[in-house]
Design an enzyme around this catalytic site. Structure first.
Site, PDB file in Angstrom:
ATOM      1  N   ASP A   6       2.994  11.076  14.295  1.00 18.57           N
ATOM      2  CA  ASP A   6       2.771   9.716  13.810  1.00 18.57           C
ATOM      3  C   ASP A   6       2.085   8.855  14.871  1.00 18.57           C
ATOM      4  O   ASP A   6       1.254   7.999  14.552  1.00 18.57           O
ATOM      5  CB  ASP A   6       4.116   9.100  13.409  1.00 18.57           C
ATOM      6  CG  ASP A   6       3.962   8.008  12.360  1.00 18.57           C
ATOM      7  OD1 ASP A   6       2.834   7.745  11.923  1.00 18.57           O
ATOM      8  OD2 ASP A   6       4.992   7.423  11.977  1.00 18.57           O
TER       9      ASP A   6
ATOM     10  N   SER B  92      -5.131   2.285  10.518  1.00 16.47           N
ATOM     11  CA  SER B  92      -3.953   1.747  11.205  1.00 16.47           C
ATOM     12  C   SER B  92      -4.073   0.242  11.416  1.00 16.47           C
ATOM     13  O   SER B  92      -4.933  -0.237  12.147  1.00 16.47           O
ATOM     14  CB  SER B  92      -3.771   2.444  12.558  1.00 16.47           C
ATOM     15  OG  SER B  92      -2.804   1.765  13.331  1.00 16.47           O
TER      16      SER B  92
ATOM     17  N   GLU C  34       3.527  -4.275  11.996  1.00 13.39           N
ATOM     18  CA  GLU C  34       4.930  -4.071  12.342  1.00 13.39           C
ATOM     19  C   GLU C  34       5.147  -3.890  13.838  1.00 13.39           C
ATOM     20  O   GLU C  34       6.226  -4.163  14.356  1.00 13.39           O
ATOM     21  CB  GLU C  34       5.488  -2.895  11.539  1.00 13.39           C
ATOM     22  CG  GLU C  34       5.556  -3.221  10.049  1.00 13.39           C
ATOM     23  CD  GLU C  34       6.176  -2.136   9.195  1.00 13.39           C
ATOM     24  OE1 GLU C  34       5.851  -0.958   9.413  1.00 13.39           O
ATOM     25  OE2 GLU C  34       6.963  -2.475   8.298  1.00 13.39           O
TER      26      GLU C  34
ATOM     27  N   ALA D 107      -1.167   5.309   3.825  1.00 15.14           N
ATOM     28  CA  ALA D 107      -1.172   5.173   2.372  1.00 15.14           C
ATOM     29  C   ALA D 107      -2.542   5.435   1.774  1.00 15.14           C
ATOM     30  O   ALA D 107      -2.662   6.004   0.679  1.00 15.14           O
ATOM     31  CB  ALA D 107      -0.694   3.774   1.993  1.00 15.14           C
TER      32      ALA D 107
ATOM     33  N   GLY E  10       6.491  10.009   9.235  1.00 17.62           N
ATOM     34  CA  GLY E  10       5.483  10.974   9.660  1.00 17.62           C
ATOM     35  C   GLY E  10       4.088  10.386   9.600  1.00 17.62           C
ATOM     36  O   GLY E  10       3.905   9.222   9.241  1.00 17.62           O
TER      37      GLY E  10
ATOM     38  N   THR F  42      -1.552   6.890  14.290  1.00 14.65           N
ATOM     39  CA  THR F  42      -1.524   5.426  14.316  1.00 14.65           C
ATOM     40  C   THR F  42      -2.405   4.875  15.425  1.00 14.65           C
ATOM     41  O   THR F  42      -2.985   3.793  15.291  1.00 14.65           O
ATOM     42  CB  THR F  42      -0.074   4.930  14.488  1.00 14.65           C
ATOM     43  OG1 THR F  42       0.756   5.563  13.513  1.00 14.65           O
ATOM     44  CG2 THR F  42       0.021   3.429  14.285  1.00 14.65           C
TER      45      THR F  42
ATOM     46  N   VAL G 153       1.241  -6.864   7.165  1.00  9.61           N
ATOM     47  CA  VAL G 153       2.256  -6.961   8.208  1.00  9.61           C
ATOM     48  C   VAL G 153       1.940  -5.981   9.330  1.00  9.61           C
ATOM     49  O   VAL G 153       1.819  -4.769   9.098  1.00  9.61           O
ATOM     50  CB  VAL G 153       3.668  -6.691   7.638  1.00  9.61           C
ATOM     51  CG1 VAL G 153       4.696  -6.643   8.761  1.00  9.61           C
ATOM     52  CG2 VAL G 153       4.043  -7.774   6.629  1.00  9.61           C
TER      53      VAL G 153
ATOM     54  N   ASN H 268      -1.908  -1.544  13.024  1.00 10.47           N
ATOM     55  CA  ASN H 268      -1.495  -1.839  14.400  1.00 10.47           C
ATOM     56  C   ASN H 268      -2.656  -1.620  15.368  1.00 10.47           C
ATOM     57  O   ASN H 268      -2.911  -2.443  16.245  1.00 10.47           O
ATOM     58  CB  ASN H 268      -0.293  -0.965  14.782  1.00 10.47           C
ATOM     59  CG  ASN H 268       0.944  -1.347  14.017  1.00 10.47           C
ATOM     60  OD1 ASN H 268       1.621  -2.316  14.338  1.00 10.47           O
ATOM     61  ND2 ASN H 268       1.252  -0.593  12.963  1.00 10.47           N
TER      62      ASN H 268
ATOM     63  N   LYS I  98       6.113   3.778  17.953  1.00  9.84           N
ATOM     64  CA  LYS I  98       4.697   4.188  18.013  1.00  9.84           C
ATOM     65  C   LYS I  98       3.779   3.048  17.612  1.00  9.84           C
ATOM     66  O   LYS I  98       2.626   2.973  18.050  1.00  9.84           O
ATOM     67  CB  LYS I  98       4.456   5.424  17.157  1.00  9.84           C
ATOM     68  CG  LYS I  98       4.825   5.299  15.672  1.00  9.84           C
ATOM     69  CD  LYS I  98       3.716   4.786  14.797  1.00  9.84           C
ATOM     70  CE  LYS I  98       4.190   4.636  13.361  1.00  9.84           C
ATOM     71  NZ  LYS I  98       3.163   4.076  12.475  1.00  9.84           N
TER      72      LYS I  98
ATOM     73  N   SER J 203       0.818  -1.210   0.000  1.00  5.25           N
ATOM     74  CA  SER J 203       0.000   0.000   0.000  1.00  5.25           C
ATOM     75  C   SER J 203       0.853   1.263   0.000  1.00  5.25           C
ATOM     76  O   SER J 203       0.580   2.212  -0.747  1.00  5.25           O
ATOM     77  CB  SER J 203      -0.952  -0.003   1.200  1.00  5.25           C
ATOM     78  OG  SER J 203      -0.232  -0.115   2.415  1.00  5.25           O
TER      79      SER J 203
END
Length: 335
Positions: free
Chosen positions: A242, A252, A279, A138, A134, A246, A277, A254, A189, A11
């Site tokens: 960021d 997000s 992260e 996407a 930052g 997030t 993924v 995450n 983060k 993405s």
């Protein structure tokens, strides 16, 4: 006009390819997955990861890594963080001395505790490695919604050159010399966002999330400054900026994984459901190891690790955070 190769057609790589093309540059988009290359060539859209974002025919899509690295002015490395080392290793023999490589993934390698730029520099020592980070999902960049990021490089002239490459009426770019701070903010983060998402899944409110964001940034800044990064970086776009997006955004992955865990999913079930993924899961152990190495107290990071890897109940982790010993918020401030 610059010649730019974007390595990684997920993405973020896809969105940046479109941004850079719209900025007037010649763009190649590379993927290691032949099926992905064929799908993008045929549909000109990444339907599963970035639906609704069309890639112009003039963006060349390829699986030929050597051809991608033959003569670009800038190579943008956009593979997920767990694949940074392996992809860099593949790239190394094709990269010329002084080649600018801009890493846009976020993470810390678990077994070495190296940042992604350190990994790239180790695998490709002849490259000039820089970082872009930052608040930049996407999904929004691909649609041309206004976004602001920061680019960091060892040399000011390189950072300013990249600022000109990426900057547009919808993508404002600042510069900074603090590569370490930018990378730590971007990687850690994601771990805090897992906690914020878990709190949402448990049904907690805005107060809880604000507390996690604020105290999470305090933990990140404590560790980062102990490692040599600058405190100002953590108050900027790659730090608090960021972290906010997030922890709060529906885009997000995450936060979404954390939300599912708050609803009772296991870590693996949550990652399977997200289908991309996550992260923060890969960075959580590294963050804990860094806190131990540098002797920095990071209670939120500790509890996230217990939920992820020790089967601790998320509700119990929140309770243990709340009943910790009394603390002063800013110990350096005099009474």
């Amino acid at each position: 006009m610059a010649k730019i190769s974007v390595l990684g057609a997920g993405s973020w790589g896809t969105a940046l390819s479109l941004l850079l093309y719209n900025n007037g540059h010649e763009v190649k988009l590379w993927s290691a997955l032949q099926d992905e290359v064929e799908m993008l060539r045929e549909k000109r859209e990444h339907a599963s990861k970035l639906p609704g974002v069309r890639l112009p025919e003039k963006i060349e899509i390829t699986s030929d890594l050597e051809a991608c690295l033959e003569s670009p002015d800038v190579a943008v490395l956009a593979v997920p963080s767990p694949f940074t080392r392996s992809t860099s290793h593949q790239m190394a023999s094709f990269v010329k001395k002084g080649q600018i490589i801009v890493n846009v993934a976020k993470g810390v390698e678990e077994h070495t505790l190296m940042t992604l730029s350190e990994i790239i520099s180790q695998e490709i020592p002849q490259a000039d490695v820089c970082v872009l980070s930052g608040p930049s999902h996407a999904e929004e960049v691909g649609k041309g919604l206004p976004t602001t990021c920061v680019v960091s490089a060892a040399k000011r002239e390189t950072a300013e050159y990249l600022q000109g490459i990426f900057m547009s009426p919808v993508f404002r770019v600042y510069t900074t010399p603090d590569i370490l701070g930018v990378e730590l903010g971007g990687a850690l983060k994601n771990v805090i966002a897992l906690a914020a998402g878990t709190a949402d899944g448990l049904g907690y409110g805005d107060n809880t999330k604000a507390a996690l964001i604020t105290r999470g940034m305090a933990e990140i800044a404590r560790l980062g400054t102990k490692m040599g990064a600058k405190i100002e970086t953590f108050y900027g776009l790659s730090g608090i900026g960021d972290l906010i997006v997030t922890c709060a955004s529906v885009h997000s992955r995450n936060r979404k994984a954390g939300y599912l865990m708050g609803k009772g999913y296991s870590m693996q079930e949550a990652m399977d459901e997200v289908k991309m993924v996550v992260e923060g899961v890969y960075s959580a152990k590294a963050a804990k190891s860094l806190s131990e190495k540098y002797q920095v107290e990071m209670p939120i990071i500790d509890e996230v690790n217990k939920v992820l890897f020790e089967n601790k109940a998320a509700s119990e982790a929140v309770r243990d955070l709340m009943v910790r010993d009394k603390k002063v918020e800013a110990p350096m401030l005099p009474w």
